[in-house]
Design a protein around this motif. Structure first.
Motif, PDB file in Angstrom:
ATOM      1  N   ASP A 127       0.884  -1.160   0.000  1.00  0.00           N
ATOM      2  CA  ASP A 127       0.000   0.000   0.000  1.00  0.00           C
ATOM      3  C   ASP A 127       0.919   1.206   0.000  1.00  0.00           C
ATOM      4  OD1 ASP A 127      -2.174   1.696   0.262  1.00  0.00           O
ATOM      5  OD2 ASP A 127      -2.134   1.602   2.446  1.00  0.00           O
ATOM      6  N   VAL A 128       1.406   1.569  -1.206  1.00  0.00           N
ATOM      7  CA  VAL A 128       2.425   2.609  -1.309  1.00  0.00           C
ATOM      8  C   VAL A 128       1.879   3.921  -0.778  1.00  0.00           C
ATOM      9  CG1 VAL A 128       3.890   1.692  -3.121  1.00  0.00           C
ATOM     10  CG2 VAL A 128       1.725   2.753  -3.719  1.00  0.00           C
ATOM     11  N   PRO A 129       2.700   4.788  -0.166  1.00  0.00           N
ATOM     12  CA  PRO A 129       4.148   4.630  -0.052  1.00  0.00           C
ATOM     13  C   PRO A 129       4.628   3.910   1.208  1.00  0.00           C
ATOM     14  CG  PRO A 129       3.483   6.825   0.602  1.00  0.00           C
ATOM     15  CD  PRO A 129       2.233   6.120   0.226  1.00  0.00           C
ATOM     16  N   HIS A 130       3.803   3.838   2.267  1.00  0.00           N
ATOM     17  CA  HIS A 130       4.376   3.330   3.517  1.00  0.00           C
ATOM     18  C   HIS A 130       3.638   2.118   4.070  1.00  0.00           C
ATOM     19  CE1 HIS A 130       6.258   7.218   3.371  1.00  0.00           C
ATOM     20  NE2 HIS A 130       5.110   7.826   3.534  1.00  0.00           N
ATOM     21  N   GLY A 131       2.649   1.613   3.392  1.00  0.00           N
ATOM     22  CA  GLY A 131       1.804   0.620   4.033  1.00  0.00           C
ATOM     23  C   GLY A 131       1.917  -0.773   3.427  1.00  0.00           C
ATOM     24  N   LEU A 132       1.492  -1.744   4.217  1.00  0.00           N
ATOM     25  CA  LEU A 132       1.403  -3.115   3.740  1.00  0.00           C
ATOM     26  C   LEU A 132       0.062  -3.690   4.170  1.00  0.00           C
ATOM     27  CD1 LEU A 132       4.854  -4.655   4.741  1.00  0.00           C
ATOM     28  CD2 LEU A 132       4.103  -4.051   2.452  1.00  0.00           C
ATOM     29  N   PHE A 133      -0.579  -4.440   3.295  1.00  0.00           N
ATOM     30  CA  PHE A 133      -1.759  -5.213   3.672  1.00  0.00           C
ATOM     31  C   PHE A 133      -1.356  -6.671   3.771  1.00  0.00           C
ATOM     32  CE2 PHE A 133      -4.169  -1.807   1.252  1.00  0.00           C
ATOM     33  CZ  PHE A 133      -4.717  -1.241   2.395  1.00  0.00           C
ATOM     34  N   LEU A 134      -1.746  -7.307   4.855  1.00  0.00           N
ATOM     35  CA  LEU A 134      -1.557  -8.750   4.969  1.00  0.00           C
ATOM     36  C   LEU A 134      -2.920  -9.393   5.084  1.00  0.00           C
ATOM     37  CD1 LEU A 134       1.263  -7.640   5.869  1.00  0.00           C
ATOM     38  CD2 LEU A 134       1.395  -9.582   7.411  1.00  0.00           C
ATOM     39  N   ASP A 135      -3.217 -10.306   4.178  1.00  0.00           N
ATOM     40  CA  ASP A 135      -4.468 -11.036   4.311  1.00  0.00           C
ATOM     41  C   ASP A 135      -4.200 -12.248   5.192  1.00  0.00           C
ATOM     42  OD1 ASP A 135      -6.739 -12.495   4.101  1.00  0.00           O
ATOM     43  OD2 ASP A 135      -6.964 -12.278   1.926  1.00  0.00           O
ATOM     44  N   ILE A 136      -4.663 -12.179   6.455  1.00  0.00           N
ATOM     45  CA  ILE A 136      -4.300 -13.248   7.394  1.00  0.00           C
ATOM     46  C   ILE A 136      -5.457 -14.207   7.593  1.00  0.00           C
ATOM     47  CG2 ILE A 136      -2.529 -11.939   8.606  1.00  0.00           C
ATOM     48  CD1 ILE A 136      -4.744 -11.483  10.785  1.00  0.00           C
ATOM     49  N   THR A 137      -6.418 -14.173   6.673  1.00  0.00           N
ATOM     50  CA  THR A 137      -7.533 -15.109   6.777  1.00  0.00           C
ATOM     51  C   THR A 137      -6.993 -16.536   6.880  1.00  0.00           C
ATOM     52  OG1 THR A 137      -8.624 -13.625   5.247  1.00  0.00           O
ATOM     53  CG2 THR A 137      -9.745 -15.691   5.740  1.00  0.00           C
ATOM     54  N   GLY A 138      -7.343 -17.214   7.935  1.00  0.00           N
ATOM     55  CA  GLY A 138      -6.938 -18.609   8.075  1.00  0.00           C
ATOM     56  C   GLY A 138      -5.506 -18.810   8.505  1.00  0.00           C
ATOM     57  N   CYS A 139      -4.758 -17.741   8.743  1.00  0.00           N
ATOM     58  CA  CYS A 139      -3.358 -17.885   9.123  1.00  0.00           C
ATOM     59  C   CYS A 139      -3.131 -17.602  10.602  1.00  0.00           C
ATOM     60  CB  CYS A 139      -2.461 -16.935   8.339  1.00  0.00           C
ATOM     61  SG  CYS A 139      -2.596 -17.119   6.580  1.00  0.00           S
ATOM     62  N   ALA A 140      -4.052 -16.821  11.203  1.00  0.00           N
ATOM     63  CA  ALA A 140      -3.794 -16.283  12.534  1.00  0.00           C
ATOM     64  C   ALA A 140      -3.569 -17.388  13.577  1.00  0.00           C
ATOM     65  CB  ALA A 140      -4.941 -15.379  12.959  1.00  0.00           C
ATOM     66  N   HIS A 141      -4.318 -18.475  13.450  1.00  0.00           N
ATOM     67  CA  HIS A 141      -4.207 -19.499  14.496  1.00  0.00           C
ATOM     68  C   HIS A 141      -2.814 -20.118  14.551  1.00  0.00           C
ATOM     69  CE1 HIS A 141      -5.005 -21.992  10.973  1.00  0.00           C
ATOM     70  NE2 HIS A 141      -4.396 -22.945  11.639  1.00  0.00           N
ATOM     71  N   LEU A 142      -2.065 -20.026  13.423  1.00  0.00           N
ATOM     72  CA  LEU A 142      -0.717 -20.600  13.411  1.00  0.00           C
ATOM     73  C   LEU A 142       0.223 -19.817  14.333  1.00  0.00           C
ATOM     74  CD1 LEU A 142      -0.395 -21.057   9.581  1.00  0.00           C
ATOM     75  CD2 LEU A 142      -0.758 -22.862  11.260  1.00  0.00           C
ATOM     76  N   PHE A 143      -0.171 -18.594  14.642  1.00  0.00           N
ATOM     77  CA  PHE A 143       0.693 -17.753  15.473  1.00  0.00           C
ATOM     78  C   PHE A 143       0.050 -17.474  16.818  1.00  0.00           C
ATOM     79  CE2 PHE A 143       1.430 -17.118  11.059  1.00  0.00           C
ATOM     80  CZ  PHE A 143       2.798 -17.181  10.944  1.00  0.00           C
ATOM     81  N   GLY A 144      -0.925 -18.286  17.163  1.00  0.00           N
ATOM     82  CA  GLY A 144      -1.554 -18.140  18.481  1.00  0.00           C
ATOM     83  C   GLY A 144      -2.645 -17.094  18.499  1.00  0.00           C
ATOM     84  N   GLY A 145      -3.315 -16.915  17.388  1.00  0.00           N
ATOM     85  CA  GLY A 145      -4.446 -15.992  17.369  1.00  0.00           C
ATOM     86  C   GLY A 145      -4.058 -14.626  16.837  1.00  0.00           C
ATOM     87  N   GLU A 146      -5.082 -13.813  16.545  1.00  0.00           N
ATOM     88  CA  GLU A 146      -4.848 -12.521  15.900  1.00  0.00           C
ATOM     89  C   GLU A 146      -4.017 -11.593  16.776  1.00  0.00           C
ATOM     90  OE1 GLU A 146      -8.716 -11.113  14.907  1.00  0.00           O
ATOM     91  OE2 GLU A 146      -8.867 -12.355  13.104  1.00  0.00           O
ATOM     92  N   ALA A 147      -4.365 -11.565  18.055  1.00  0.00           N
ATOM     93  CA  ALA A 147      -3.667 -10.652  18.972  1.00  0.00           C
ATOM     94  C   ALA A 147      -2.186 -11.009  19.037  1.00  0.00           C
ATOM     95  CB  ALA A 147      -4.292 -10.699  20.348  1.00  0.00           C
ATOM     96  N   ALA A 148      -1.914 -12.301  19.162  1.00  0.00           N
ATOM     97  CA  ALA A 148      -0.527 -12.739  19.275  1.00  0.00           C
ATOM     98  C   ALA A 148       0.238 -12.432  17.985  1.00  0.00           C
ATOM     99  CB  ALA A 148      -0.477 -14.228  19.575  1.00  0.00           C
ATOM    100  N   LEU A 149      -0.414 -12.654  16.852  1.00  0.00           N
ATOM    101  CA  LEU A 149       0.223 -12.376  15.562  1.00  0.00           C
ATOM    102  C   LEU A 149       0.597 -10.899  15.473  1.00  0.00           C
ATOM    103  CD1 LEU A 149      -1.002 -13.719  12.154  1.00  0.00           C
ATOM    104  CD2 LEU A 149      -0.165 -11.406  12.358  1.00  0.00           C
ATOM    105  N   LEU A 150      -0.368 -10.060  15.845  1.00  0.00           N
ATOM    106  CA  LEU A 150      -0.146  -8.621  15.760  1.00  0.00           C
ATOM    107  C   LEU A 150       1.022  -8.214  16.645  1.00  0.00           C
ATOM    108  CD1 LEU A 150      -1.517  -6.202  14.350  1.00  0.00           C
ATOM    109  CD2 LEU A 150      -2.764  -5.787  16.452  1.00  0.00           C
ATOM    110  N   ARG A 151       1.036  -8.818  17.831  1.00  0.00           N
ATOM    111  CA  ARG A 151       2.090  -8.498  18.784  1.00  0.00           C
ATOM    112  C   ARG A 151       3.453  -8.920  18.225  1.00  0.00           C
ATOM    113  NH1 ARG A 151      -0.891 -10.267  23.059  1.00  0.00           N
ATOM    114  NH2 ARG A 151       0.191 -12.264  23.029  1.00  0.00           N
TER     115      ARG A 151
END
Lengths: 239, 480
Positions: free
Chosen positions: B61-85
């Motif tokens: 998301d130029v110039p400074h942003g990124l979008f990550l589509d984490i649908t179905g991925c969050a649980h691999l990192f211990g949930g959305e909150a943990a992923l974000l952290r």
């Protein structure tokens, strides 16, 4: 320009449908410009083109009037190489016309489709009396077959038989000419130089190529090596 | 002009787009660095590479942003909150100022990052979450933001309360779509940087790995898993990518392509070994890799064939396998097969095509056959560019030269055959080229040349003033 001692007798005009790229009149003018003493119009199984060429001789712009030779290129359906036929007199001209009529109309048993012409080598032999015959050979030819055809032509009542020698610019012209020379010596017929002209000026090449594409039912991008890109049978002058 | 600024500068009241002289006047000891847009873009793309570890769908998301589509991925990192952290902390540690948020739509998440970093909004809660934010958070552009303020619409909630046709009439359809997306009504699809691979397998390590043997072992295990999952669907891989995620955030991706779908893990193993051995800049483990991912980005359905007892089919397979291995080593474009082209023009008569993709065509190619007792009419190889030769005189108009100088050596022509006349294809782009007459030449020492005259005499070659000049001569190849 000095007058070349050369007469082009293998001219194909646009009366050979989709084969010739120039009008008979254009050839007359070009011959006048180049100072060629005589041209022979020989279209595929037809005499139709010679009329226009003949009329054009009356045009005042034609300064050097070339002698016009009237003939036809007989293309056979039985695989015999093409033969240029030039009648020597009025009677022979009649026989040539009869030959062409038979080819186009057929006999009582078979009917020929309009636009087609079915002639066999035997037909030519039948009407050969008083004709001047020139055998033309393709780039690659079978010497045994050519020898056989020449022998039969000589054996007929023709007034003269020649073997056409032309440059095809495929790289092996010298070897081909040597082979033709051998053939002529063996068959005891003289060689005759011709360029087998398809159009009167190099500028006509694109038109010629497009005609080839139409004839082969192809497009210019797809035609590839079927097109005679190596051919330069252009103006009558290259000699 | 100020391009970007940090928090401290912002607190002083500086703003982006402010002329530098004004900023200096407000804050005399301002530290200024030249903006480097290209480096910024590069950094963003590097961060995006690093983010690949969370999800394969990363969009810029130029110039400074990124979008990550984490649908179905969050649980691999211990949930959305943990992923974000995890994500924020890791980037923070590398010295980036990050604001991140998770929401049901990309536009809403972006709006959140501008005002409330670290927020996670559940589906349906979008409108409530951004209700109180100023309209500038939408990022709709200067004109619209000012326009909204003038209309007395200070917060996003204010704008949302107006009926949408009013908004559309005043600020355009584009803005009303943006607003709807921010409020969680529909979503703009993100545009991932890389297409989603068909199959992905990956392995994470608690303890980073660094040795070649470990890397090789990991790859071969991953290959086994990948093959197993592809086999179930009858697929084989044509293009494989191994991505190595270094602990310090650097990501190295290595790709191999194959001519036919690969269905055996041993083959994958071997291809990557070749590729890794031959890398110009070898894989640098640094402090080790904490994740390795193997993905098949192009796959094909494999048709199981009944093999002939005849060995020929196998021969072909082996050639394909060999080409794949060599290509893995030296690059796919460098392994070529020759395909005949339907043209008279010598340069175009043969096309050197990448072997991996055109092997089958090359096997069936029909080359012009040489009649017996005919000599080869063209050299096997042509020079890349025809080399000019000096010809003092030649037989006019169609004849060959009697002697010529090539590479400063004089060659006397002893034997000649030709000309082979090749007129250029007038319907092609470069069709204005001259007609060539080719000759096969033998000199006194028995060397054989393929030379040509570029242009006919009289009529094709002219000098600058339109006067005819003699055409040039070139050597185009040598006969063996």
């Amino acid at each position: 320009m000095t007058t070349p001692a050369y007469a082009e007798i293998g001219i194909t005009t646009n009366f050979s449908f989709l084969r010739g790229g120039s009008d008979p009149r254009a050839y007359v003018h070009q011959a006048s410009i180049l100072g060629i003493p005589a041209i022979g119009i020989a279209d595929h199984n037809t005499l139709a083109g010679v009329v226009r060429a003949y009329k054009e001789l009356d045009n005042d712009k034609v300064l050097h009037k070339p002698k016009l030779l009237i003939g036809a290129r007989i293309v056979f359906v039985d695989g015999t190489p093409d033969v240029l036929v030039y009648p020597r007199d009025r009677a022979a001209y009649g026989r040539l016309c009869q030959l062409l009529t038979r080819g186009k109309r057929g006999d009582d048993i078979t009917r020929i489709e309009k636009g087609e012409c079915h002639l066999a080598f035997a037909d030519l032999l039948e009407f050969s009396e008083g004709q001047l015959l020139v055998l033309t050979l393709p780039h690659r030819f079978d010497p045994a077959q050519a020898l056989d055809v020449l022998a039969k032509l000589k054996g007929s009542r023709a007034a003269g038989v020649w073997l056409a020698a032309s440059l095809v610019y495929r790289g092996d012209d010298r070897r081909r000419l040597a082979r033709l020379d051998d053939l002529a010596t063996t068959a005891k017929v003289p060689l005759l130089a011709t360029n087998e002209v398809l159009y009167h000026h190099p500028g006509r090449r694109p038109l010629q190529d497009v005609l080839t594409c139409i004839r082969e039912k192809s497009t210019i991008d797809a035609i590839g090596r079927n097109i005679s890109a190596a051919r330069s049978t252009t103006s009558c002058a290259r000699r | 002009m100020i391009h970007a600024l940090d928090e401290a500068a912002e607190r002083l009241g500086l703003y982006i787009g402010q002329p530098l002289a004004n900023a200096r006047a407000m804050c005399p000891d301002l530290k200024v660095f030249d903006a480097d847009v290209a480096a910024d873009a590069k950094t963003l793309s590097d961060i995006a590479d690093w983010c690949d570890r969370f999800t394969p769908l990363v969009a810029l998301d130029v110039p400074h942003g990124l979008f990550l589509d984490i649908t179905g991925c969050a649980h691999l990192f211990g949930g959305e909150a943990a992923l974000l952290r995890t994500l924020v902390r890791a980037l923070d540690r590398q010295g980036f100022a990050v604001s991140a948020a998770i929401a049901g739509t990309s536009v809403c998440a972006r709006t959140l990052t501008r005002q409330a970093t670290g927020t996670i909004v559940a589906d349906g809660g979008e409108a409530a979450a951004i209700d109180q934010f100023p309209v500038s958070a939408l990022g709709a552009g200067e004109a619209i933001t000012t326009g909204l303020r003038r209309a007395g619409l200070k917060t996003i909630g204010d704008v949302a309360s107006r009926s949408s046709h009013e908004i559309t009439a005043r600020f355009g359809a584009r803005f009303s779509t943006l607003l709807a997306h921010a409020l969680g009504q529909g979503d703009a699809p993100i545009n991932p940087r890389k297409p989603l691979p068909d199959y992905i397998v990956e392995k994470r390590f608690a303890e980073p790995i660094a040795t070649d043997t470990m890397i090789a072992m990991t790859l071969s295990r991953l290959a086994d898993t990948l093959i197993a999952s592809m086999e179930k669907q009858g697929k084989g891989a044509r293009r494989l990518e191994a991505a190595f995620f270094r602990t310090d955030g650097v990501v190295r991706a290595i790709t191999v392509e194959t001519g036919r779908p690969v269905t055996r893990s041993a083959v994958i193993d071997r291809l990557f070994r070749e590729r890794l051995d031959a890398l110009a800049d070898p894989l640098d483990p640094g402090f080790g890799f904490d994740m390795v991912r193997l993905s098949a980005s192009r796959t094909e359905i494999v048709v199981q064939e009944q093999r002939d007892l005849d060995a020929h089919v196998h021969d072909n397979d082996e050639i394909a396998a060999l080409i794949d291995r060599i290509a893995a080593r030296i690059g796919g474009k460098r392994v070529v097969v020759h395909l005949p082209q339907d043209t008279h023009i010598p340069e175009r008569a043969v096309w050197s095509a990448p072997a991996q993709h055109h092997l089958a065509a090359a096997m069936q190619a029909e080359w012009p056959v040489r009649t017996e007792s005919e000599p080869p009419l063209r050299p096997l190889r042509l020079f890349d560019k025809p080399e000019p030769i000096k010809v003092p005189f030649a037989t006019v108009p169609d004849g060959p030269p009697h002697q010529f100088t090539w590479r400063r050596a004089l060659h006397a022509v002893v034997r000649v055959e030709g000309p082979e006349r090749i007129a250029m294809e007038w319907w092609q782009q470069d069709g204005k080229q001259l007609t060539r007459d080719y000759f096969r030449i033998e000199d006194a020492e028995g060397l054989r040349f393929w030379i040509f005259r570029d242009g006919l005499y009289e009529g094709e070659t002219f000098d600058g003033e339109g006067k005819p000049v003699s055409p040039n001569w070139y050597v185009h190849g040598l006969f063996a």
